[in-house]
Design a protein around this motif. Structure first.
Motif, mmCIF file in Angstrom:
data_model
loop_
_atom_site.group_PDB
_atom_site.id
_atom_site.type_symbol
_atom_site.label_atom_id
_atom_site.label_comp_id
_atom_site.label_asym_id
_atom_site.label_seq_id
_atom_site.Cartn_x
_atom_site.Cartn_y
_atom_site.Cartn_z
ATOM 1 N N LEU A 133 83.262 59.544 62.509
ATOM 2 C CA LEU A 133 82.944 60.565 63.515
ATOM 3 C C LEU A 133 82.844 59.940 64.920
ATOM 4 C CD1 LEU A 133 80.107 62.402 61.531
ATOM 5 C CD2 LEU A 133 82.321 63.400 62.132
ATOM 6 N N ASP A 134 83.121 58.654 65.000
ATOM 7 C CA ASP A 134 82.995 57.872 66.242
ATOM 8 C C ASP A 134 81.572 57.946 66.818
ATOM 9 O OD1 ASP A 134 83.955 56.145 68.180
ATOM 10 O OD2 ASP A 134 84.346 57.795 69.588
ATOM 11 N N LEU A 135 80.592 57.967 65.911
ATOM 12 C CA LEU A 135 79.199 58.031 66.367
ATOM 13 C C LEU A 135 78.526 56.668 66.340
ATOM 14 C CD1 LEU A 135 77.999 61.353 64.709
ATOM 15 C CD2 LEU A 135 78.544 60.941 67.111
ATOM 16 N N ILE A 136 79.188 55.680 65.727
ATOM 17 C CA ILE A 136 78.628 54.328 65.817
ATOM 18 C C ILE A 136 79.696 53.367 66.326
ATOM 19 C CG2 ILE A 136 76.706 54.416 64.181
ATOM 20 C CD1 ILE A 136 78.402 53.390 62.039
ATOM 21 N N TYR A 137 79.222 52.296 66.894
ATOM 22 C CA TYR A 137 80.156 51.313 67.455
ATOM 23 C C TYR A 137 79.598 49.903 67.232
ATOM 24 C CZ TYR A 137 76.863 51.362 71.415
ATOM 25 O OH TYR A 137 75.743 51.289 72.195
ATOM 26 N N PRO A 138 80.523 48.923 67.129
ATOM 27 C CA PRO A 138 80.047 47.554 66.911
ATOM 28 C C PRO A 138 79.493 46.944 68.201
ATOM 29 C CG PRO A 138 82.459 47.636 66.927
ATOM 30 C CD PRO A 138 81.981 49.040 67.125
ATOM 31 N N CYS A 139 78.458 46.149 68.052
ATOM 32 C CA CYS A 139 77.859 45.482 69.206
ATOM 33 C C CYS A 139 77.790 43.980 68.916
ATOM 34 C CB CYS A 139 76.459 46.050 69.451
ATOM 35 S SG CYS A 139 75.513 45.101 70.634
ATOM 36 N N TYR A 140 78.485 43.208 69.740
ATOM 37 C CA TYR A 140 78.562 41.756 69.508
ATOM 38 C C TYR A 140 77.572 40.971 70.357
ATOM 39 C CZ TYR A 140 82.779 42.429 66.752
ATOM 40 O OH TYR A 140 83.663 42.798 65.767
ATOM 41 N N LEU A 141 76.691 41.648 71.057
ATOM 42 C CA LEU A 141 75.744 40.925 71.917
ATOM 43 C C LEU A 141 74.627 40.305 71.086
ATOM 44 C CD1 LEU A 141 75.398 43.535 74.788
ATOM 45 C CD2 LEU A 141 76.535 41.331 74.937
ATOM 46 N N SER A 142 74.103 39.189 71.556
ATOM 47 C CA SER A 142 72.985 38.552 70.848
ATOM 48 C C SER A 142 71.684 39.260 71.252
ATOM 49 C CB SER A 142 72.894 37.078 71.224
ATOM 50 O OG SER A 142 72.484 36.980 72.574
ATOM 51 N N ARG A 143 70.625 38.968 70.493
ATOM 52 C CA ARG A 143 69.312 39.555 70.796
ATOM 53 C C ARG A 143 68.861 39.226 72.217
ATOM 54 N NH1 ARG A 143 64.775 39.834 66.258
ATOM 55 N NH2 ARG A 143 66.247 40.519 64.713
ATOM 56 N N LEU A 144 69.120 37.970 72.601
ATOM 57 C CA LEU A 144 68.694 37.511 73.922
ATOM 58 C C LEU A 144 69.435 38.295 75.009
ATOM 59 C CD1 LEU A 144 66.830 35.308 75.067
ATOM 60 C CD2 LEU A 144 68.881 33.912 75.384
ATOM 61 N N GLU A 145 70.726 38.471 74.798
ATOM 62 C CA GLU A 145 71.513 39.219 75.786
ATOM 63 C C GLU A 145 71.015 40.668 75.884
ATOM 64 O OE1 GLU A 145 75.909 37.146 75.527
ATOM 65 O OE2 GLU A 145 75.181 38.265 73.792
ATOM 66 N N ILE A 146 70.689 41.242 74.711
ATOM 67 C CA ILE A 146 70.227 42.638 74.681
ATOM 68 C C ILE A 146 68.908 42.786 75.435
ATOM 69 C CG2 ILE A 146 69.315 44.467 73.147
ATOM 70 C CD1 ILE A 146 72.249 44.179 72.795
ATOM 71 N N SER A 147 68.038 41.780 75.278
ATOM 72 C CA SER A 147 66.697 41.918 75.855
ATOM 73 C C SER A 147 66.763 42.170 77.364
ATOM 74 C CB SER A 147 65.844 40.698 75.536
ATOM 75 O OG SER A 147 66.423 39.576 76.136
ATOM 76 N N GLU A 148 67.838 41.716 77.999
ATOM 77 C CA GLU A 148 67.959 41.942 79.448
ATOM 78 C C GLU A 148 68.178 43.412 79.774
ATOM 79 O OE1 GLU A 148 70.932 39.482 81.196
ATOM 80 O OE2 GLU A 148 70.201 37.726 80.100
ATOM 81 N N PHE A 149 68.699 44.151 78.803
ATOM 82 C CA PHE A 149 69.030 45.553 79.081
ATOM 83 C C PHE A 149 67.988 46.539 78.558
ATOM 84 C CE2 PHE A 149 73.076 43.301 78.716
ATOM 85 C CZ PHE A 149 73.615 43.572 79.962
ATOM 86 N N LEU A 150 66.995 46.033 77.812
ATOM 87 C CA LEU A 150 66.009 46.947 77.217
ATOM 88 C C LEU A 150 65.170 47.603 78.312
ATOM 89 C CD1 LEU A 150 64.704 44.894 74.155
ATOM 90 C CD2 LEU A 150 65.986 47.023 74.058
ATOM 91 N N SER A 151 64.972 48.915 78.196
ATOM 92 C CA SER A 151 64.104 49.588 79.176
ATOM 93 C C SER A 151 62.659 49.312 78.784
ATOM 94 C CB SER A 151 64.325 51.093 79.133
ATOM 95 O OG SER A 151 65.680 51.382 79.260
ATOM 96 N N PRO A 152 61.741 49.340 79.767
ATOM 97 C CA PRO A 152 60.327 49.142 79.420
ATOM 98 C C PRO A 152 59.869 50.224 78.448
ATOM 99 C CG PRO A 152 60.614 49.581 81.768
ATOM 100 C CD PRO A 152 61.965 49.603 81.165
ATOM 101 N N PRO A 153 58.893 49.912 77.574
ATOM 102 C CA PRO A 153 58.498 50.906 76.567
ATOM 103 C C PRO A 153 57.911 52.178 77.191
ATOM 104 C CG PRO A 153 57.253 48.847 76.325
ATOM 105 C CD PRO A 153 58.146 48.679 77.501
#
Ligand code: GLU
Length: 320
Positions: A133-153
């Protein structure tokens, strides 16, 4: 009812009295209406779903007994699910022990036990359905890379970023060549457009609006285990035809995600009952790392299970 004073002797008495005092602030959670509904129905089909990565403690006993009450103390309506998805942290000896703890609590269960570690092909089929359904996609970023994009809780929830466009084709190709496995993320905005507004029902009759957008592009397929907590519980509850999901309040927020997944995967939506948690003297939820005494510390006390049951249904202050 008159107050019951209980005396315990020796080292166990200290542990037990400490454990009982943990219940102090818990209000009776089974109302008379609910109790009579349960009786009329001869119990709701519900489940207890421990993760066998350590010994059960008094918080688990409380959770199991709440489910047992919702099931009308009817073994046919009480399912045992072993949440051993993260199989590297789980062990057979913990499974054996938790079953004997449940027996000591006077709980018996339906003979259809479910093990998450045996259901990976079901999880893969559902992921494929969402991929088609094209509702999921692969993500090759590492946890560390992702942490830069996380919004504050917001409300204690960390919003996951949309990473669909973050890496170039070239960078993705390089990571693939290195053998890096992707995580699979839900395209939250696209999923919400597909489903529209959703809500879920609580056992007390209230209807709650689901707000899965708060969570962003959550991971549904972890790169290490090709599934995730959210995906597996939704599929397992549907497989077991669960009528009431009984679980701790800490998982209440996740229900918004679960409701969305049920809609996307064409699954029925059960009713939810979130019970209070037991907190330790430091105000934190009891946990294995918390050094909470395991249930085996209490096994010599044959009357404890009944007393906990009464605490859940009545006024617990008579017990401490
Ligand atoms: N396995 C989860 C736990 O130990 C419960 C899963 C659920 O109820 O959704 O807290």
């Amino acid at each position: 009812m008159f107050p019951v004073k209980i005396k315990f002797m020796g080292r166990n008495s200290v542990i037990l009295n400490n454990a009982l005092s943990l219940f102090k602030n818990i209000v009776p959670i089974i109302s008379h209406e609910l109790e009579s509904d349960i009786k009329k129905k001869n119990g709701w089909r519900t489940r207890f779903a421990p993760s066998p990565s350590g010994f059960l403690h008094i918080g688990h006993a409380y959770a199991a007994l709440v489910s047992w009450i919702i099931a009308g103390e009817n073994p046919d309506k009480f399912l045992l699910r072993i949440d051993d998805l993260d199989y590297t942290r789980c062990s057979k000896s913990y499974i054996k022990k938790l079953k004997s703890d449940l027996k000591w609590l006077n709980i018996s269960w339906n003979n259809k036990e479910l093990y998450q570690s045996q259901r990976f092909s079901n999880y893969a089929t559902a992921l494929q359905q969402l991929l088609d359904l094209d509702l999921i996609y692969p993500c090759y970023l590492s946890r560390l890379e992702i942490s830069e994009f996380l919004s504050p809780p917001i409300d204690g929830v960390l919003k996951q970023p949309s990473t669909r466009q973050l890496l170039s084709e070239q960078a993705i190709k390089k990571r693939k060549e290195k053998g890096i496995k992707p995580a699979l993320r839900l395209d939250m905005m696209k999923a919400i457009k597909k489903t529209g507004g959703l809500s879920w029902s609580s056992l007390d009759g209230t209807i709650k609006k689901a707000e899965p957008e708060k969570f962003g592009d959550i991971i549904l397929g972890r790169r290490d285990i090709s599934s995730s907590y959210h995906l597996s519980v939704v599929l397992d509850d549907a497989e077991s035809e669960i009528e009431v999901v009984t679980r701790g309040e800490d998982l209440c927020a996740s229900t918004d995600i679960h409701r969305l997944l049920q809609d996307l995967l064409g699954l029925p939506s059960p009713i939810y009952f979130h019970h209070p948690l037991i907190f330790g003297p430091d105000g934190k939820k009891l946990s294995k790392s918390h050094q909470s005494p395991s249930l085996s510390n209490f096994r010599s006390d044959k009357t404890l299970p009944n007393r906990i049951l009464k605490m859940i249904m009545n006024n617990i202050s008579t017990f401490v």
